[in-house]
Write an enzyme that holds these catalytic residues in place. Sequence first.
Site, short mmCIF file in Angstrom:
data_model
loop_
_atom_site.label_atom_id
_atom_site.label_comp_id
_atom_site.label_asym_id
_atom_site.label_seq_id
_atom_site.Cartn_x
_atom_site.Cartn_y
_atom_site.Cartn_z
N ASN A 43 -25.58 -30.74 61.77
CA ASN A 43 -24.26 -30.75 62.42
C ASN A 43 -24.37 -30.62 63.93
OD1 ASN A 43 -22.79 -30.95 60.00
ND2 ASN A 43 -23.00 -28.76 59.63
N HIS A 129 -12.82 -25.96 53.22
CA HIS A 129 -14.18 -25.42 53.14
C HIS A 129 -14.23 -24.17 52.28
CE1 HIS A 129 -17.85 -23.40 54.74
NE2 HIS A 129 -18.30 -24.65 54.75
N GLU A 171 -8.42 -27.82 57.33
CA GLU A 171 -9.42 -28.21 58.32
C GLU A 171 -8.82 -29.31 59.18
OE1 GLU A 171 -13.51 -28.80 56.83
OE2 GLU A 171 -12.75 -28.15 54.88
N SER A 175 -15.03 -31.54 56.17
CA SER A 175 -16.48 -31.53 56.36
C SER A 175 -17.23 -32.52 55.48
CB SER A 175 -17.02 -30.12 56.11
OG SER A 175 -16.66 -29.65 54.82
N ASP A 200 -8.95 -24.99 60.87
CA ASP A 200 -10.39 -24.85 61.05
C ASP A 200 -10.90 -26.10 61.77
OD1 ASP A 200 -13.12 -24.65 60.88
OD2 ASP A 200 -13.21 -24.45 58.70
N HIS A 203 -15.39 -29.03 62.57
CA HIS A 203 -15.94 -30.38 62.71
C HIS A 203 -15.12 -31.26 63.65
CE1 HIS A 203 -18.79 -29.63 59.42
NE2 HIS A 203 -17.80 -28.93 58.89
N LYS A 235 -22.20 -26.00 65.48
CA LYS A 235 -22.16 -27.45 65.29
C LYS A 235 -22.20 -28.13 66.66
CE LYS A 235 -20.08 -26.97 60.77
NZ LYS A 235 -20.25 -25.50 60.69
#
Length: 382
Positions: A43, A129, A171, A175, A200, A203, A235
């Site tokens: 990541n 997640h 998210e 992910s 979140d 990513h 990440k």
Amino acid sequence: MTRVEASPLAWLDDVERERRAAGLRRSLRPRPPVGAELDLASNDYLGLSQHPDVIEGGVEALRTWGAGSSGSRLVTGNTELHEAFESALADFVGAESALVFSSGYTANLGAVVALSGPGTLLVSDALTHASLIDACRLSRARVAVTPHCDVAAVERELASREEQRAVVITESVFSADGDLAPLRQLHDVCRRHGALLIVDEAHGFGVRGAGGRGLLEEAGLAGAPDVVMTVTMSKALGSQGGAVLGPVAVRDHLIDAARPFIFDTGLAPAAVGGAWAALRVLQAEPWRARDVLAYAAELASVCDVAEKPESAVVSVVLGEPEVALAAAAACLDSGVRVGCFRPPTVPAGTSRLRLTARASLSEDEMTLARAVLSEVLSTART
């Protein structure tokens, strides 16, 4: 009564056999300091984990503050470095404040549990997640899981609730699939029903938004008073740790109420120093956020993925675990390391290769990726 002399862990043998038969057995594979293979699995989206400025930032913090933080942040683990980084991170994403945790996992646990509890409805996307799923389980709130990115389902849950408070969890970039949450629409629904939105950005941060400021910034929601953002520094920033960003009142509450913050040792200074150095690199080189998306698009084209990727993640669904495992092994044998996602990480029947683009990929590396992925996937799909 005759006591049966058997190990209390004997049941693990049966579990292990079942996992192996289903192609779901996992194992640890140590890597050397400098890998011989092309990395399309990590990541490290911006290619900053090995950046000399980032390494020096960690080394300088190590020299100044020592190897560990020495305690929880409420005791001895809070340094001037932690708070200066929090201010810089909050300024970058347009939030009022930030609070650093030891990982993105603990940041999600801390935020969701401390901002919900009994008398709260938690509405969570079906593909969030594991850290958010665990947070919901620990919250003691009523949890409603809605179909993936289904805004109408979220609104129905909020409209029919009897609880006084409500929190919607998603998210920004999912992910496993790499697709984007409809943040603007979710926020509109939250506004209509007086709900808090927790996003979140693990990513999305460093990849989406102006200069990598995240999908919330791209959606015009940076600094919104009814939005809480979580990020991880492991990440895009190539370091370690997590953070919760939002109104000052949220930061103050988490310091008092978030158990993963109160009772966990503070993030090591070297990780903070490395993350702050990476943030400075990102600010100075915003092209990294653009380049990672361009490389992701090229990888998707090589893999015949129909939809253009919206993040660094390229998901190549192959079906059964054994097929995905074999494809990943074939890639590695040819010098390309890719991720392999199987249940329970992804739904049954959707085992896949998960490729991650990096802003620092070279043309020689992309040439290798094209050759290997084309050959391996042509075999895997027959």
